[in-house]
Scaffold this motif. Structure first.
Motif, PDB file in Angstrom:
ATOM      1  N   ARG A 161       0.859  -1.183   0.000  1.00 35.88           N
ATOM      2  CA  ARG A 161       0.000   0.000   0.000  1.00 35.88           C
ATOM      3  C   ARG A 161       0.898   1.236   0.000  1.00 35.88           C
ATOM      4  O   ARG A 161       2.018   1.207   0.501  1.00 35.88           O
ATOM      5  CB  ARG A 161      -0.891   0.056   1.245  1.00 35.88           C
ATOM      6  N   ASP A 197       0.327   8.691   1.847  1.00 42.80           N
ATOM      7  CA  ASP A 197       0.722  10.057   1.485  1.00 42.80           C
ATOM      8  C   ASP A 197       1.638  10.643   2.550  1.00 42.80           C
ATOM      9  O   ASP A 197       1.231  11.472   3.368  1.00 42.80           O
ATOM     10  CB  ASP A 197      -0.524  10.944   1.314  1.00 42.80           C
ATOM     11  N   HIS A 228      -3.391   3.542   0.149  1.00 41.38           N
ATOM     12  CA  HIS A 228      -3.831   3.462  -1.251  1.00 41.38           C
ATOM     13  C   HIS A 228      -3.240   2.219  -1.904  1.00 41.38           C
ATOM     14  O   HIS A 228      -2.080   1.871  -1.643  1.00 41.38           O
ATOM     15  CB  HIS A 228      -3.342   4.683  -2.042  1.00 41.38           C
ATOM     16  N   SER A 254       4.761  10.084  -1.808  1.00 41.98           N
ATOM     17  CA  SER A 254       4.225   8.938  -1.049  1.00 41.98           C
ATOM     18  C   SER A 254       5.282   7.882  -0.729  1.00 41.98           C
ATOM     19  O   SER A 254       6.332   7.802  -1.375  1.00 41.98           O
ATOM     20  CB  SER A 254       3.066   8.298  -1.810  1.00 41.98           C
ATOM     21  N   THR A 291      -4.312   7.394   5.049  1.00 44.05           N
ATOM     22  CA  THR A 291      -5.102   6.460   4.260  1.00 44.05           C
ATOM     23  C   THR A 291      -4.179   5.614   3.391  1.00 44.05           C
ATOM     24  O   THR A 291      -3.240   6.130   2.782  1.00 44.05           O
ATOM     25  CB  THR A 291      -6.095   7.232   3.354  1.00 44.05           C
TER      26      THR A 291
END
Lengths: 145, 173
Positions: A48, A51, A142, A106, A140
Motif C-alpha cells: 500500500r 501520502d 492506497h 508517497s 489512508t
C-alpha cells in the motif's frame, strides 16, 4: 539362473533407492527460487502507498502497529527500511515489512506474512494489517498499481 | 423416533459450547490494552539512545547477547540459551518412561528473547516497550513450546532494574 535374477533384482532395488533419493533432493531444494503463482497479484495485495515522505516515521509506526498486534520485533534497519517480527502462539507467525519511497509524495509499505512454513496469500489478511497501520498513523492506505 | 428426540438435544448442547475461533495473523490479542500497559514505561528524558544503551547493558548483565540494535528506529533485540530442566518434570518423565516402556521427553533447553522498542513521546519523555518470548526444546530435540512471556512480575522486575541503571523513575505510559 536364479542368482542372475537376484543380481538383476538387487540392481533394480539400488537404482530405485538412488532415484528416490535424487527426486527427494530435487523436491525440497526447488523451493529456493520458486516464486508463488501470480507474483504481481501477490505483490499488489501486500503493498500500500501512504501520502507521506517521512520513511523513518512510517517505519516506526509499522513497528508500533506490529507490537499492538502482539508481534515481537526481531530485526529492524532504518537505512534499508526493513523490520521483521514474530508472534509465537503454538505455531510461529513471521512478518517482514519494507518501507521505501514510492513517489515524490508517497511512501510504499509492503508486508509479507508467513504462518509456519506457508506464505499467506489471502488478501483480507493483508488488508487487516493495513487497516491497523492506517489507524496508527492517521493516513489512508492506497492500492499500488 | 428416539433419534429424532436426541438430535435437538445434541444441537442444544453443542450450541452451549464456547468455540474459540483461531486467531488470524493480524488479529489484535484479546488483552492488547492491558498487555501494552504491562510492557510499557515512560522515562523523563529526551535521550532515546541513552535509554537503549542502558537497556542493552542491563540485558548483557542478565546474560543476554545482543542480536540487533538500531538506534535510528529504537530497536534492541537480545537472546540467551538456558536450561529448561525442572527436576520434578524429569522425575515424572522417568516414571512415565518406565511405565510406558517408551522414552517420554521432558523440557530440556530454551531460547529466551527480549525485544525492546523505544520512541520519543510528548515533549520531554521516551516511551519504552519490552516484550519477552521463549522457545523450549524437549529432550528429543523437538520444539515443545513457543510462547510470549506475560507474567507481570517479569516486566516489573525488568523496569525496576532499568530505572536503577538510568537513575530515573519509570512512569506508566
Amino acid at each position: 539362473m536364479t542368482s542372475v535374477k537376484c543380481v538383476i533384482a538387487a540392481r533394480g532395488a539400488v537404482c530405485g533407492v538412488l532415484l528416490a533419493l535424487l527426486t527427494a533432493c530435487e523436491a525440497s531444494s526447488r523451493h529456493l527460487l520458486m516464486a508463488p503463482e501470480q507474483q504481481s497479484v501477490l505483490r499488489a495485495m501486500q503493498t500500500r502507498a501512504f501520502d507521506s515522505t517521512d520513511e523513518l516515521s512510517m517505519l516506526r509506526s509499522v513497528i508500533a502497529t506490529l507490537q499492538d498486534l502482539g508481534f515481537v520485533i526481531d530485526y529492524g534497519n532504518a537505512p534499508l527500511g526493513i523490520v521483521s517480527a514474530t508472534r509465537l502462539e503454538g505455531h510461529s507467525v513471521r512478518v517482514m515489512v519494507s518501507v521505501k519511497r514510492h513517489s515524490p509524495t508517497s511512501t510504499a509499505v509492503r508486508a509479507s506474512l508467513q504462518v509456519g512454513n506457508t506464505s499467506v496469500t489471502d488478501p483480507l489478511t493483508y488488508q487487516e494489517f493495513f487497516v491497523a497501520l492506517s489507524k496508527g498513523n492517521f493516513l489512508t492506505a492506497h492500492a499500488v498499481e | 423416533m428416539a433419534r429424532r428426540a436426541v438430535t435437538p438435544i445434541l444441537l442444544a448442547l453443542t450450541g452451549c459450547l464456547v468455540v474459540d475461533t483461531p486467531r488470524g495473523p493480524f488479529d489484535a490479542p484479546k488483552a492488547a490494552a492491558s498487555q501494552r500497559l504491562m510492557q510499557s514505561r515512560k522515562y523523563e528524558t529526551r535521550d532515546e539512545v541513552k535509554v537503549l544503551h542502558a537497556a542493552a547493558a542491563l540485558l548483557m548483565d542478565l546474560g543476554f547477547n545482543v542480536d540487533c540494535m538500531e538506534d535510528e528506529v529504537g530497536i534492541l533485540v537480545a537472546s540467551k540459551l538456558r536450561t529448561a530442566v525442572v527436576t520434578g518434570d524429569v522425575i515424572v518423565a522417568i516414571l512415565l518412561s518406565a511405565l510406558a516402556r517408551n522414552d517420554v521427553p521432558y523440557e530440556d533447553r530454551q531460547k529466551l528473547r527480549a525485544s525492546i522498542v523505544t520512541h520519543l513521546t510528548g515533549e520531554k519523555s521516551v516511551a519504552i516497550r519490552a516484550t519477552f518470548q521463549r522457545i523450549v526444546w524437549d529432550s528429543h530435540g523437538k520444539i515443545a513450546r513457543r510462547e510470549q512471556l506475560n507474567e507481570p512480575e517479569i516486566y516489573r522486575d525488568f523496569y525496576e532494574k532499568l530505572s536503577r541503571a538510568l537513575f530515573l523513575e519509570a512512569e506508566l505510559p
